[in-house]
Structures are given as C-alpha cells and as structure tokens.
Design a protein around this motif. Structure first.
Motif, PDB file in Angstrom:
ATOM      1  N   ALA A  41      26.825  48.249  36.634  1.00 36.73           N
ATOM      2  CA  ALA A  41      27.356  49.573  36.910  1.00 36.73           C
ATOM      3  C   ALA A  41      26.617  50.688  35.927  1.00 36.73           C
ATOM      4  N   GLU A  42      26.548  50.125  34.701  1.00 34.29           N
ATOM      5  CA  GLU A  42      25.952  51.321  33.863  1.00 34.29           C
ATOM      6  C   GLU A  42      24.513  51.646  34.184  1.00 34.29           C
ATOM      7  N   GLU A  43      23.634  50.441  34.343  1.00 33.41           N
ATOM      8  CA  GLU A  43      22.198  50.804  34.904  1.00 33.41           C
ATOM      9  C   GLU A  43      22.111  52.032  36.099  1.00 33.41           C
ATOM     10  N   ARG A  44      22.916  51.409  36.920  1.00 30.00           N
ATOM     11  CA  ARG A  44      22.946  52.245  38.401  1.00 30.00           C
ATOM     12  C   ARG A  44      23.275  53.597  37.962  1.00 30.00           C
ATOM     13  N   ALA A  45      24.425  53.853  37.262  1.00 28.40           N
ATOM     14  CA  ALA A  45      25.065  55.253  37.052  1.00 28.40           C
ATOM     15  C   ALA A  45      23.961  56.123  36.340  1.00 28.40           C
ATOM     16  N   TYR A  46      23.180  55.569  35.330  1.00 28.16           N
ATOM     17  CA  TYR A  46      22.375  56.223  34.869  1.00 28.16           C
ATOM     18  C   TYR A  46      20.903  56.543  35.306  1.00 28.16           C
ATOM     19  N   VAL A  47      20.448  55.583  36.395  1.00 28.40           N
ATOM     20  CA  VAL A  47      19.519  56.177  37.506  1.00 28.40           C
ATOM     21  C   VAL A  47      19.785  57.173  38.188  1.00 28.40           C
ATOM     22  N   GLN A  48      21.166  57.213  38.843  1.00 33.96           N
ATOM     23  CA  GLN A  48      21.587  58.084  39.592  1.00 33.96           C
ATOM     24  C   GLN A  48      21.701  59.503  38.719  1.00 33.96           C
ATOM     25  N   ASP A  77      17.935  56.727  25.003  1.00 37.06           N
ATOM     26  CA  ASP A  77      18.445  57.589  24.053  1.00 37.06           C
ATOM     27  C   ASP A  77      19.857  58.071  24.328  1.00 37.06           C
ATOM     28  N   ILE A  78      20.872  57.335  24.875  1.00 38.87           N
ATOM     29  CA  ILE A  78      21.985  57.494  25.010  1.00 38.87           C
ATOM     30  C   ILE A  78      22.780  56.752  23.740  1.00 38.87           C
ATOM     31  N   LEU A  79      23.502  57.726  23.083  1.00 42.32           N
ATOM     32  CA  LEU A  79      24.039  57.371  21.700  1.00 42.32           C
ATOM     33  C   LEU A  79      25.446  56.436  21.915  1.00 42.32           C
ATOM     34  N   ASN A  80      25.669  55.480  21.099  1.00 44.00           N
ATOM     35  CA  ASN A  80      26.597  54.413  20.919  1.00 44.00           C
ATOM     36  C   ASN A  80      28.034  55.529  20.859  1.00 44.00           C
ATOM     37  N   LYS A  87      32.893  46.494  28.076  1.00 44.78           N
ATOM     38  CA  LYS A  87      32.082  46.719  27.186  1.00 44.78           C
ATOM     39  C   LYS A  87      30.532  46.333  27.762  1.00 44.78           C
ATOM     40  N   PRO A  88      29.677  47.416  27.468  1.00 38.38           N
ATOM     41  CA  PRO A  88      28.407  47.012  28.154  1.00 38.38           C
ATOM     42  C   PRO A  88      27.767  45.789  27.636  1.00 38.38           C
ATOM     43  N   CYS A  89      27.179  44.943  28.474  1.00 37.88           N
ATOM     44  CA  CYS A  89      26.754  43.708  27.904  1.00 37.88           C
ATOM     45  C   CYS A  89      25.419  44.114  26.791  1.00 37.88           C
ATOM     46  N   PRO A  90      24.776  43.156  26.155  1.00 37.68           N
ATOM     47  CA  PRO A  90      23.831  43.439  25.420  1.00 37.68           C
ATOM     48  C   PRO A  90      22.399  43.967  26.178  1.00 37.68           C
ATOM     49  N   GLU A  91      22.341  43.424  27.378  1.00 34.53           N
ATOM     50  CA  GLU A  91      21.198  43.932  28.051  1.00 34.53           C
ATOM     51  C   GLU A  91      21.214  45.261  28.271  1.00 34.53           C
ATOM     52  N   CYS A  92      22.615  45.851  28.882  1.00 36.14           N
ATOM     53  CA  CYS A  92      22.954  47.262  29.159  1.00 36.14           C
ATOM     54  C   CYS A  92      23.049  47.987  27.884  1.00 36.14           C
ATOM     55  N   GLN A  93      23.249  47.455  26.786  1.00 34.26           N
ATOM     56  CA  GLN A  93      23.343  48.154  25.401  1.00 34.26           C
ATOM     57  C   GLN A  93      21.902  48.601  25.101  1.00 34.26           C
ATOM     58  N   LYS A  94      20.811  47.378  25.236  1.00 35.01           N
ATOM     59  CA  LYS A  94      19.521  47.921  25.266  1.00 35.01           C
ATOM     60  C   LYS A  94      18.856  48.741  25.866  1.00 35.01           C
ATOM     61  N   TYR A  95      19.240  48.786  27.246  1.00 30.93           N
ATOM     62  CA  TYR A  95      18.905  49.810  28.398  1.00 30.93           C
ATOM     63  C   TYR A  95      19.164  51.036  28.231  1.00 30.93           C
ATOM     64  N   GLY A 141      19.313  62.155  27.661  1.00 28.95           N
ATOM     65  CA  GLY A 141      19.952  61.017  26.856  1.00 28.95           C
ATOM     66  C   GLY A 141      20.918  61.366  25.849  1.00 28.95           C
ATOM     67  N   ARG A 142      20.511  62.057  24.828  1.00 28.22           N
ATOM     68  CA  ARG A 142      21.392  62.413  23.811  1.00 28.22           C
ATOM     69  C   ARG A 142      22.433  63.104  24.205  1.00 28.22           C
ATOM     70  N   ASN A 143      22.680  63.675  25.319  1.00 30.75           N
ATOM     71  CA  ASN A 143      23.662  64.689  25.686  1.00 30.75           C
ATOM     72  C   ASN A 143      24.424  64.149  26.793  1.00 30.75           C
ATOM     73  N   LEU A 144      24.189  62.871  27.130  1.00 31.07           N
ATOM     74  CA  LEU A 144      25.212  62.188  28.124  1.00 31.07           C
ATOM     75  C   LEU A 144      26.416  61.466  27.584  1.00 31.07           C
ATOM     76  N   ILE A 145      27.485  61.447  28.405  1.00 32.03           N
ATOM     77  CA  ILE A 145      28.532  60.505  28.297  1.00 32.03           C
ATOM     78  C   ILE A 145      28.670  59.530  29.059  1.00 32.03           C
ATOM     79  N   LEU A 146      28.841  58.080  28.685  1.00 26.27           N
ATOM     80  CA  LEU A 146      28.833  57.271  30.055  1.00 26.27           C
ATOM     81  C   LEU A 146      30.205  56.522  29.524  1.00 26.27           C
ATOM     82  N   ILE A 147      31.119  56.278  30.647  1.00 23.76           N
ATOM     83  CA  ILE A 147      32.414  55.705  30.562  1.00 23.76           C
ATOM     84  C   ILE A 147      32.264  54.404  31.696  1.00 23.76           C
TER      85      ILE A 147
END
Length: 122
Positions: A43-50, A103-106, A90-98, A70-76
């Motif tokens: 879901a995280e990858e698909r939402a970012y692409v959108q 440039d999306i901040l933790n 919690k985003p998996c390690p692969e999603c965290q890398k993605y 990327g620095r100004n996005l908030i992802l839930i």
C-alpha cells in the motif's frame, strides 16, 4: 489532519486474501495519494506513486523538486483485522528503503499498532 477513519474504510476495501492494508499520502493537509495493498504491491508504494502522479496536476507542486516534494509528505499506513480492528502496519524494511529513497522522512510516517494506536516512525 490525518483522517484515520478514511484509512480504515479504505483498508477494508482491500482484496488481499491475508491483510487489509491501506496507505494515505498527505501534502499540506490534503490527500494526494491513497491506495490499498494487492498481491503484488504494498500500500505504501502504491500510495506514493499515486501522489507523485497527482503532483503534476496540483498548482505550485508541478515545479518543485522530488526532494522538496518527498520532504513535505506525510504518510499514514493502516492495517485492520477482518473484524475491523487496527493491527500493526509498520512499513516493512523494503517499503522503508523505498520511502527513504524518495526523501520521505521517518518523522513523517505514521502507522497503526496492535494496541489500537497510531504511532510515528522513529
């Protein structure tokens, strides 16, 4: 502000056989990306692409750099059980890398927990 109920509702629409999961991307408080998981994509990858695709249709966003974007996005990230209760998303390690590579901040990533709370990633 973050609309957890919308994320829960969207997660419930997931057709994935094991996990009901959705992610929403916000820019300046507005939703610019929302997606649920599929068998192939998280879901995280698909939402970012959108969100990235929608960026070019939003005034004042089409010209900013990917770094600034990327620095100004908030992802839930929200996951629910079959009965509709929050569970760990919690985003998996692969999603965290993605997300980090975009440039999306933790500190701008939030996710649901088994304790029925939403927490900020560290």
């Amino acid at each position: 502000m973050i609309d957890v109920n919308l994320a829960i509702q969207f997660a419930g629409r997931s057709l994935h056989h094991r996990s009901k999961h959705a992610a929403i991307v916000f820019y300046n408080g507005e939703i610019i990306g929302i997606a649920n998981n599929t068998k192939r994509y998280h879901a995280e990858e698909r939402a970012y692409v959108q969100a990235y695709i929608n960026k070019k249709f939003i005034p004042n966003l089409e010209s900013i750099s990917s770094y600034q974007f990327g620095r100004n996005l908030i992802l839930i990230s929200i996951a629910i059980t079959k009965s509709g209760r929050l569970k760990l998303a919690k985003p998996c390690p692969e999603c965290q890398k993605y997300l980090t590579a975009r440039d999306i901040l933790n500190k701008n990533i939030y996710y649901s927990t088994n304790a029925q709370t939403i927490v900020r990633m560290k």
